[in-house]
Design a protein around this motif. Structure first.
Motif, PDB file in Angstrom:
ATOM      1  N   VAL A 223       6.110   0.543  -2.617  1.00  0.00           N
ATOM      2  CA  VAL A 223       5.007   0.615  -3.565  1.00  0.00           C
ATOM      3  C   VAL A 223       3.931   1.554  -3.006  1.00  0.00           C
ATOM      4  O   VAL A 223       3.985   1.955  -1.845  1.00  0.00           O
ATOM      5  N   MET A 224       2.953   1.865  -3.836  1.00  0.00           N
ATOM      6  CA  MET A 224       1.802   2.668  -3.420  1.00  0.00           C
ATOM      7  C   MET A 224       0.644   1.732  -3.089  1.00  0.00           C
ATOM      8  O   MET A 224       0.586   0.600  -3.584  1.00  0.00           O
ATOM      9  N   PRO A 225      -0.317   2.185  -2.263  1.00  0.00           N
ATOM     10  CA  PRO A 225      -1.473   1.342  -1.948  1.00  0.00           C
ATOM     11  C   PRO A 225      -2.197   0.921  -3.229  1.00  0.00           C
ATOM     12  O   PRO A 225      -2.426   1.732  -4.124  1.00  0.00           O
ATOM     13  N   GLY A 226      -2.515  -0.355  -3.335  1.00  0.00           N
ATOM     14  CA  GLY A 226      -3.239  -0.868  -4.485  1.00  0.00           C
ATOM     15  C   GLY A 226      -2.422  -1.040  -5.755  1.00  0.00           C
ATOM     16  O   GLY A 226      -2.937  -1.464  -6.780  1.00  0.00           O
ATOM     17  N   GLU A 227      -1.129  -0.742  -5.685  1.00  0.00           N
ATOM     18  CA  GLU A 227      -0.280  -0.853  -6.875  1.00  0.00           C
ATOM     19  C   GLU A 227      -0.077  -2.311  -7.278  1.00  0.00           C
ATOM     20  O   GLU A 227       0.053  -3.192  -6.435  1.00  0.00           O
TER      21      GLU A 227
ATOM     22  N   GLY B 194      15.245 -12.066   3.348  1.00  0.00           N
ATOM     23  CA  GLY B 194      14.096 -11.254   3.735  1.00  0.00           C
ATOM     24  C   GLY B 194      14.416  -9.787   3.645  1.00  0.00           C
ATOM     25  O   GLY B 194      15.561  -9.380   3.430  1.00  0.00           O
ATOM     26  N   GLY B 195      13.382  -8.981   3.805  1.00  0.00           N
ATOM     27  CA  GLY B 195      13.553  -7.538   3.774  1.00  0.00           C
ATOM     28  C   GLY B 195      12.233  -6.840   4.034  1.00  0.00           C
ATOM     29  O   GLY B 195      11.211  -7.472   4.299  1.00  0.00           O
ATOM     30  N   ALA B 196      12.251  -5.518   3.939  1.00  0.00           N
ATOM     31  CA  ALA B 196      11.060  -4.705   4.195  1.00  0.00           C
ATOM     32  C   ALA B 196      10.258  -4.490   2.918  1.00  0.00           C
ATOM     33  O   ALA B 196      10.817  -4.322   1.833  1.00  0.00           O
ATOM     34  N   PHE B 197       8.944  -4.499   3.065  1.00  0.00           N
ATOM     35  CA  PHE B 197       8.001  -4.224   1.984  1.00  0.00           C
ATOM     36  C   PHE B 197       7.164  -3.046   2.470  1.00  0.00           C
ATOM     37  O   PHE B 197       6.365  -3.190   3.387  1.00  0.00           O
ATOM     38  N   VAL B 198       7.399  -1.866   1.896  1.00  0.00           N
ATOM     39  CA  VAL B 198       6.789  -0.639   2.383  1.00  0.00           C
ATOM     40  C   VAL B 198       5.676  -0.185   1.438  1.00  0.00           C
ATOM     41  O   VAL B 198       5.915  -0.036   0.221  1.00  0.00           O
ATOM     42  N   ILE B 199       4.498   0.042   2.004  1.00  0.00           N
ATOM     43  CA  ILE B 199       3.406   0.637   1.232  1.00  0.00           C
ATOM     44  C   ILE B 199       3.308   2.089   1.689  1.00  0.00           C
ATOM     45  O   ILE B 199       3.005   2.378   2.849  1.00  0.00           O
ATOM     46  N   LYS B 200       3.641   2.993   0.766  1.00  0.00           N
ATOM     47  CA  LYS B 200       3.658   4.423   1.083  1.00  0.00           C
ATOM     48  C   LYS B 200       2.244   4.936   1.246  1.00  0.00           C
ATOM     49  O   LYS B 200       1.293   4.346   0.749  1.00  0.00           O
ATOM     50  N   GLY B 201       2.137   6.086   1.892  1.00  0.00           N
ATOM     51  CA  GLY B 201       0.792   6.655   2.012  1.00  0.00           C
ATOM     52  C   GLY B 201       0.739   7.776   2.987  1.00  0.00           C
ATOM     53  O   GLY B 201       1.606   8.143   3.665  1.00  0.00           O
TER      54      GLY B 201
END
Length: 104
Positions: A17-21, A97-104
């Motif tokens: 996801v993107m920051p703040g999405e 479980g898994g990874a939750f990535v905030i792009k930026g």
């Protein structure tokens, strides 16, 4: 031994996801005898309330067998790699479980 997966994969799929999405994820519990919840590390649930935190019996009741729950929250503003994982009993150790990535 119990093995739990997300969408037929272990670890679960990477969520990006993107920051703040605004994030909206529906968890469908197809297990016949186990309740489940998902905890989202690093997410702050100011606007959505504690019901999307996934901390079972603290801020959320577990998702009963053969039912679903939609988590809805805003991703934090800090790019990076976080994680999500099961928060009932040994679900995390069983593979949920898994990874939750905030792009930026």
């Amino acid at each position: 031994r119990l093995v739990v997966n997300v969408n037929h994969s272990m670890p679960g799929p990477v969520i990006q996801v993107m920051p703040g999405e605004e994030v909206k994820i529906t968890v469908v519990n197809l297990m016949r005898s186990n309740a489940v919840s998902i905890h989202w590390h690093g997410m702050v649930h100011k606007e959505s309330g504690p019901w999307s935190d996934g901390s079972t019996m603290i801020s959320q009741c577990p998702i009963p067998p053969m039912s679903s729950w939609t988590y809805q929250f805003k991703a934090n503003g800090q790019p990076g790699t976080y994680q999500y994982h099961g928060h009932v009993g040994g679900m995390r150790v069983a593979g949920l479980g898994g990874a939750f990535v905030i792009k930026g």
